[in-house]
Design an enzyme around this catalytic site. Sequence first.
Site, PDB file in Angstrom:
ATOM      1  CE1 TYR A 484      -3.982   2.377   0.370  1.00 31.44           C
ATOM      2  CE2 TYR A 484      -3.071   3.434   1.615  1.00 31.44           C
ATOM      3  CZ  TYR A 484      -4.130   3.224   0.795  1.00 31.44           C
ATOM      4  OH  TYR A 484      -4.578   4.169   0.857  1.00 31.44           O
ATOM      5  CB  SER A 564      -6.928   2.389  -2.566  1.00 29.01           C
ATOM      6  OG  SER A 564      -7.683   4.586  -2.635  1.00 29.01           O
ATOM      7  CG  ASP A 648     -14.491   3.852  -6.360  1.00 31.15           C
ATOM      8  OD1 ASP A 648     -14.221   4.592  -5.747  1.00 31.15           O
ATOM      9  OD2 ASP A 648     -13.097   2.688  -6.562  1.00 31.15           O
ATOM     10  CG  HIS A 683     -12.775   2.728  -2.866  1.00 28.80           C
ATOM     11  ND1 HIS A 683     -11.727   3.282  -4.310  1.00 28.80           N
ATOM     12  CD2 HIS A 683     -11.990   2.969  -1.674  1.00 28.80           C
ATOM     13  CE1 HIS A 683     -10.585   2.872  -3.860  1.00 28.80           C
ATOM     14  NE2 HIS A 683     -10.398   3.791  -2.534  1.00 28.80           N
TER      15      HIS A 683
END
Length: 718
Positions: A484, A564, A648, A683
Amino acid sequence: MNKNVNLFVLATLITACQQQKAINPAPDITLLPYPETKRGNVVDQYFGTAVPDPYRWLENDTAADTKAWVKAQNKVTNNYLEQIPFREAIYKRLEKLWNYEKFSAPFKEGEYTYFYKNDGLQNQSVLYRQRGDDGEVEVFLDPNKFSDDGTTSLAGIAFSKDGSLVAYQISEGGSDWRKVVVIRADDKSRVGDTLVDVKFSGLAWRGNEGFYYSSYDKPKAGSALSGVTDQHKLYFHKLNTPQSADQLVFGGPDKPRRYIGGYLTEDERFLVISAANTTSGGELYIRDLTKPDSPIVNVVDNFDKDHSVIDNDGGKLYIYTNLNAPNGRIVTVDASNPKPENWVDLIPETEHVLNPGTGGGRIFAHYLKDATSMVLQYNRAGELERTIELPGVGSASGFGAKAEDRELYYSFTNYVYPPTIFKYDIVSGTSEVYKKSGVDFDPSNYESKQVFYTSKDGTKVPMIITHKKGIKLDGSNPALLYGYGGFNISLTPSFSTSNIILLEQGGIYAVANLRGGGEYGEKWHLAGTKMQKQNVFDDFIAAAEYLINENYTTAEKLGIAGGSNGGLLVGAAMTQRPELFRVAFPAVGVLDMLRYHKFTAGAGWAYDYGTADDNEEMFNYLHAYSPYHALKPGTAYPATMVTTADHDDRVVPAHSFKFAARLQEYHRGPNPVLIRIETKAGHGAGKPTAMIIAEQADKWAFLFQHTGTPYLTAADSQ
């Protein structure tokens, strides 16, 4: 006697062998021609540099031609996935693994104890309740009845202090835009009208009079899912009055802020308001609700650091802050003069990152020690009472309770330890198992270890590697590297039912704790932001090289995944080092770094990214790594499956649409470039179980197909 036993054992082995089946990857899959994606002639100018954006038209997600493109892309993707021989077997295995009862920790509101439960394959978990210890268990709210297809979810719930009133949020199709329904707890009858167009909001009751919530003005028709949401506002809704009459408490033209939150201290004396323009740092305000028409008092008047009021004793405030303490500390101050110069350390900063909770008259200091949990219990005077003994090295959560509680429930997990709920006695410090996970998984067959590898600039980065015990480290194992690296978010060890598919096939699952995250506090976060963002990608690439150099896998067996901001990570890694990875899964990614701030609340991400409008240097930096812009014609990229969803409204699907279109145009070689576009999903939050299982099955099927990994049916893998 021994002869009979031996014959029985032999017969059992023969039967097991007969049941064994290895399904090989398809030797050849027909890839339908990619949909013809028209090219526009849009060219933007940034500080004298012309930047073509031929797929700008895909940003209009409600246009007929965009919808036709989505349909055509999904046809190509579905046709390809249907040809993978073990796709259906993986789906059935996942469905079997998922089919067990799942429970949340219980919590008390008024006369009832509430808990969530999912029978196994229910699309949404159901909220149950029980009066006392011996009362009959009953369904309180069943989100599966909100919609026929399970795509409408329960997105938040708040009880009034006496437990008699309930406000809950509903998300439709995964959107961040919510509705709020109020009911009476005793008979579940509706109270007043349903609130609409609520976004990025908690619900904070003030007595039984009403509650505080936050939202934006809804964008104009046709752009509700992508239009800019800039000015957040905090309102008070009085029960049985129309939403149009709600009182604006904070925000709006006189105090424009992009993110505003409001919550009350447990005694309901203070309203606490947080206000920010980016995802890090913010102002802090309080209002004493015991005094009629009391002013909103500013506590912190800048956006430099993070602060929150975690509790109070009368007029004494307990504040968490990272001001002058990058790893966090707890201070106290009198509410009558709450400015930072009057703060007094209660629990000073340590070498570990702090995330505190309160309950039962105690303070629980949850620390991250190399991305794993360590929890210390303090009294209100800041004196250490004990270090809480956890079941092992992993992630603990739930150390919070009401002031009068004498027990709390916390959850513990790691990559090979399914989530287990413990009941904790706050006074004695003893823990006992409350609910074990029912998942079909034997932790004794697997191992998970933390390593530290060296990134490009010499920084030591932690990574946890999980696999079946006894596998050979000869480079033959399929592997998935996850990361991430942003927004001060920490990746701590957590169990995944989906990952069993990889692990039981002898695969490697690795999670790297990259810079940009919060694992080592503010300094670690800042080292992966703005002009330091390349550090995040370098850390991820170095993790992949470590796995290859240590013979866990090879480049031909390695997949990468992230969602993301992690989708940005995957997009950057695959464009910078396409030869290093065999498979790439950029999910709901931020992939156009020059325009991300033009949609929804994207401008709030500028603390981490900077924007192309800031200055020429920032533009050049973003332009260089932006995945959409970094793609090069005639390049062989990994087998890629981009995933996104039509609802999203956080990272709008245009990022994925444009990236996939250009990748299909530029890519050369046999690897497929697919985009899997979910409908009636957002999302990620609130996604129904059936949709999750289908997506995960497609992911593993795609990975095994392109790493040349035979899929052993369940009989083989046990």
